[in-house]
Design an enzyme around this catalytic site. Structure first.
Site, mmCIF file in Angstrom:
data_model
loop_
_atom_site.group_PDB
_atom_site.id
_atom_site.type_symbol
_atom_site.label_atom_id
_atom_site.label_comp_id
_atom_site.label_asym_id
_atom_site.label_seq_id
_atom_site.Cartn_x
_atom_site.Cartn_y
_atom_site.Cartn_z
ATOM 1 N N GLY A 154 28.220 43.045 43.609
ATOM 2 C CA GLY A 154 28.514 44.048 42.631
ATOM 3 C C GLY A 154 27.628 43.482 41.289
ATOM 4 N NE ARG A 155 29.749 47.254 36.245
ATOM 5 C CZ ARG A 155 30.705 48.006 36.645
ATOM 6 N NH1 ARG A 155 31.685 47.236 37.425
ATOM 7 N NH2 ARG A 155 30.792 49.145 36.432
ATOM 8 C CB THR A 177 27.777 50.397 52.040
ATOM 9 O OG1 THR A 177 27.921 50.159 50.661
ATOM 10 C CG2 THR A 177 28.928 50.943 52.643
ATOM 11 N NE ARG A 233 41.577 38.133 41.450
ATOM 12 C CZ ARG A 233 41.016 37.994 40.010
ATOM 13 N NH1 ARG A 233 40.219 37.125 39.825
ATOM 14 N NH2 ARG A 233 41.111 38.834 39.187
ATOM 15 C CD GLU A 262 43.857 30.829 40.734
ATOM 16 O OE1 GLU A 262 44.174 31.376 39.782
ATOM 17 O OE2 GLU A 262 42.930 31.004 41.256
ATOM 18 C CG HIS A 280 40.895 31.321 37.872
ATOM 19 N ND1 HIS A 280 41.912 32.263 38.513
ATOM 20 C CD2 HIS A 280 39.899 32.345 37.465
ATOM 21 C CE1 HIS A 280 41.239 33.711 38.833
ATOM 22 N NE2 HIS A 280 40.053 33.455 37.928
#
Length: 323
Positions: A154-155, A177, A233, A262, A280
């Site tokens: 993704g970005r 995809t 995550r 967490e 995190h």
């Protein structure tokens, strides 16, 4: 003029609290001694919510408190803390804070990768413990000649890939995809990609669809020289399978910024010397967190000014013209 009632589910940056307090009637859920009584009292008036992954899940039971709710502005690019499908069913739009944290997370990912491979935290401890006086620090693995697989292009995944290009490593990716314009080879099977690479970087969204997608089978395929980096995550990785893989030498090392429960991190991971652990902090700079907080504010202000949301998530009904 009547001010719009907004609920903030947990503490955010003072700049966010101040900005929302200036424009709306802001209700602070974390200050309520009796959460349920508080929500029953103010719930019918609430039209907007500011929330984050650290302050509980906005599921169907939570949304029942708010019959007039129009928008949930979530702090973070991931929004698995919100049941976006349930919100959409109720005609509630959801926004997140994409793009403003891409570079920060990508930078941290590269830093975590280098720290894990070159054993930077371990070397720091070695020096501090006076061991350098006794012998040189052992030679470390290297990024040289490694092949990197990105789980989720993704970005942020693309920002990570662009940085990796500067290291001269081969880059491939796995996702739901194939992306036609991506300049990297695509693997439709995560197991197959794990077999083909030396480094696996997870930056895919969380949620039920990706839970434990990196499991014992994937780790075995990654192999004894393999390194796992998770900045996605904690739920994306089967933590117990990872502990076993690290303990048994199934993989070489791991760099983790996220965990399944967490802020509780398994003692087994803490005790291991072939793991770099971070609390995190991928987007955790003053600059980026301020930008994320401002986008929470801007989404709420834009919506209640009649201009629409700035960054609605794909599930939100706004994009289908239902609002």
């Amino acid at each position: 003029m009547t001010r719009t009632d907004i609920l903030m589910t947990g503490r955010m940056l003072p700049s966010v609290v101040e900005a929302l307090n200036e424009r709306f009637t802001l209700h602070r859920m974390w200050e309520a001694p009796d959460r349920d009584a508080f929500l029953r009292e103010i719930g019918p008036r609430i039209r907007g919510i500011a929330t984050s992954t650290m302050t509980g899940r906005a599921d169907a039971a939570f949304l029942e408190y708010f019959p007039k709710l129009e928008i949930i502005a979530s702090f973070g690019v991931g929004y698995d803390n919100v049941d976006a499908h349930e919100a959409a069913r109720r005609g509630i739009l959801v926004t997140n804070t994409p793009d403003v944290l891409n570079d920060e997370v990508a930078d941290l990912t590269i830093g975590l990768l280098i720290a894990t491979l070159r054993r930077i935290p371990q070397a720091d401890r070695y020096l501090r413990d006076g061991k350098w006086l006794e012998a040189p620090f052992p030679l470390s693995p290297s990024l040289r000649s490694r092949k990197v697989g990105i789980v989720g292009l993704g970005r942020i995944g693309k920002a990570i890939a662009r940085r990796l290009e500067g290291f001269g490593v081969e880059i491939v990716y796995h996702g739901r995809t194939r992306q036609e314009n991506a300049p990297y080879a695509y693997h439709g099977s995560l197991v197959d990609m794990a077999q083909a690479v030396d480094v696996l970087i997870a930056i895919t969204p969380g949620g039920a669809g990706t839970r434990h997608m990196i499991d014992g089978e994937v780790l075995k395929a990654l192999g004894p020289s393999g390194v796992l980096i998770n900045v996605a995550r904690g739920s994306v990785v089967d933590e117990q399978a990872l502990i076993e893989a690290l303990r048994e030498g199934t993989i070489l090392a791991a760099g983790l910024d996220v965990f399944e429960d967490e802020p509780r991190v398994p003692q087994a991971l803490i005790d291991m010397d072939n793991v770099v652990l971070l609390p995190h902090i991928a987007s955790g700079s003053v600059h980026t967190r301020k930008a994320m907080g401002q986008l929470v504010v801007d989404n709420l202000v834009s919506w209640f000014s009649g201009k629409g949301p700035l960054t609605p998530v794909p599930e939100t009904p706004y994009r289908q013209g239902a609002l």
